[in-house]
Design an enzyme around this catalytic site. Sequence first.
Site, short mmCIF file in Angstrom:
data_model
loop_
_atom_site.label_atom_id
_atom_site.label_comp_id
_atom_site.label_asym_id
_atom_site.label_seq_id
_atom_site.Cartn_x
_atom_site.Cartn_y
_atom_site.Cartn_z
N ALA A 101 84.64 68.84 26.80
CA ALA A 101 85.96 69.39 26.51
C ALA A 101 85.79 70.67 25.71
O ALA A 101 84.76 70.90 25.10
CB ALA A 101 86.80 68.39 25.72
N PHE A 102 86.82 71.50 25.70
CA PHE A 102 86.71 72.83 25.07
C PHE A 102 86.45 72.73 23.57
O PHE A 102 85.96 73.67 22.95
CB PHE A 102 87.96 73.67 25.34
CG PHE A 102 89.14 73.40 24.44
CD1 PHE A 102 89.44 74.26 23.39
CD2 PHE A 102 89.97 72.30 24.65
CE1 PHE A 102 90.52 74.02 22.56
CE2 PHE A 102 91.05 72.06 23.82
CZ PHE A 102 91.33 72.92 22.78
N LYS A 103 86.77 71.58 22.99
CA LYS A 103 86.55 71.42 21.54
C LYS A 103 85.07 71.61 21.19
O LYS A 103 84.73 71.97 20.06
CB LYS A 103 87.02 70.04 21.07
CG LYS A 103 88.45 69.66 21.49
CD LYS A 103 89.50 70.44 20.73
CE LYS A 103 90.88 70.30 21.28
NZ LYS A 103 91.60 69.10 20.98
N ASP A 104 84.18 71.33 22.15
CA ASP A 104 82.74 71.52 21.89
C ASP A 104 82.41 72.97 21.54
O ASP A 104 81.44 73.23 20.83
CB ASP A 104 81.91 71.14 23.13
CG ASP A 104 81.94 69.65 23.41
OD1 ASP A 104 81.92 68.87 22.44
OD2 ASP A 104 81.96 69.26 24.59
N LEU A 107 83.30 72.94 17.85
CA LEU A 107 82.77 71.83 17.05
C LEU A 107 81.26 71.69 17.15
O LEU A 107 80.65 70.92 16.41
CB LEU A 107 83.47 70.53 17.43
CG LEU A 107 84.88 70.46 16.84
CD1 LEU A 107 85.71 69.36 17.49
CD2 LEU A 107 84.84 70.26 15.33
#
Length: 496
Positions: A111-114, A117
Amino acid sequence: MKEILYKSTRSEDGYLKASEAILKGLADDGGLFVPTEIPKLDVTVDELSKMTYQQVAYEVMKLYFTDFTEEELKNCINKAYDEKFDTEEIAPLAEVDGAYYLELFHGKTIAFKDMALSILPHLLTTSAKKNDVKNEIVILTATSGDTGKAAMAGFADVEGTRIIVFYPNGGVSPIQEKQMVTQKGDNTYVVAIEGNFDQAQSGVKAIFGNKELAKEMDEKGFQFSSANSINIGRLVPQVAYYVYAYAKLYAEGKLAKDQKMNVVVPTGNFGNILAAYYAKNMGLPIGKLICASNENKVLFDFFKTGEYDKNREFILTTSPSMDILISSNLERLIYKIAGNDAVKNKELMTSLTTDGKYVITDEMKAELADFYGNYATEAETAEVIKETYEKTGYVMDTHTAVAASTYKKYVAETGDDEVTVIASTASPFKFTRSVMNAIDPKYDELGDFELVDELSKIGNVKVPNAIEEIRNAEVRHNNLVEVDGMEAIVKKFLSM
């Protein structure tokens, strides 16, 4: 290079260095940290077009994180964007049906949060060293599905940190939940709450704002920080991929020098589209910022009327990471369009807390000309997944589909056919049931992992490692609390 300092959106007091703002996460007055000015890019698009993702990221982040040395920042970037990603270029672009899909889901948790994060733990631990922090840092975060897993994957077994994630019970996809509850790492804790995401987020903010608890924590050798998109250390790394996308399209001859590019972002908490807005304000030639909502269309209504009103039914959709009625990062935009007026911004945010709504002035509304808002219904979301697959063979997830559907509406309304980048925020493998049902309802009879294999087959895409890892993983976290039990369980995990 000019030093950039950070201040709260809710008061005129005090300025912090980047490392101090990253460590704190949230300001003491409940406001969010914003840079005192948005710096301008100091390299040309020609130069950027020859750079790797890591090099572009450095050129963007060095302008914001001015108290990091070149060595410190490059070290953080190189540790973040490495073989954890399953594509060499970190954020590839796929040309599909007249638009460019910026695939932000090739990291460890798909997911784009990677994208942010993966680097935040390194920014935080570097910041702690720079500021002689002796306490253990406790990351406290609420998730609507993706942030939680991506944050835990980033912080798992990182020395001097612990991470506690709250998510809405029944409010995330089965794959998202399995990813979280199987998370390894002795410093990771996951808790389902009997409530929705907004309640989880408000609960986390309340814990952050509890001065007595902060004192008690300090005595025991702990301090809180945040991995949510409210942390400036989350927002700035996201600016980099818009700059990278532009440079890449320019390098491939898809954009002429200074030609504008439109950006479409499926939006919940407003951090991802705010990063594109920051990129535009840094001088990147971005035209329209197209804000795509699902049926929880609080942002669409805001852009249309100038009133932000969370007093409405909370709808569970097939794009759960956007099932949000309080878009925390919007506060940073409100502060900016209020002329960086902390008093005005605080007044509006107080109104949101007390009445659940606020109305911006006509002058502020005029400042939103860069944005276009629309939304996709559940039926429209499913339809665009099916239509795109049948036409091109490309399979997109439900959140990306909300963006694709909204983009079609934008073009139909405006006739604007500038080169457009759609932020593809999650792998379809995260939402297999919704995606496969959209393509053909017959798939509903299959189990979760049978759907994974079928999706791999019809989409001609390899099953990501993130999914293979959880196929037979044991459940390690089995916690469920009421909303008012959140603080108690935090204390329990910390043996306080």
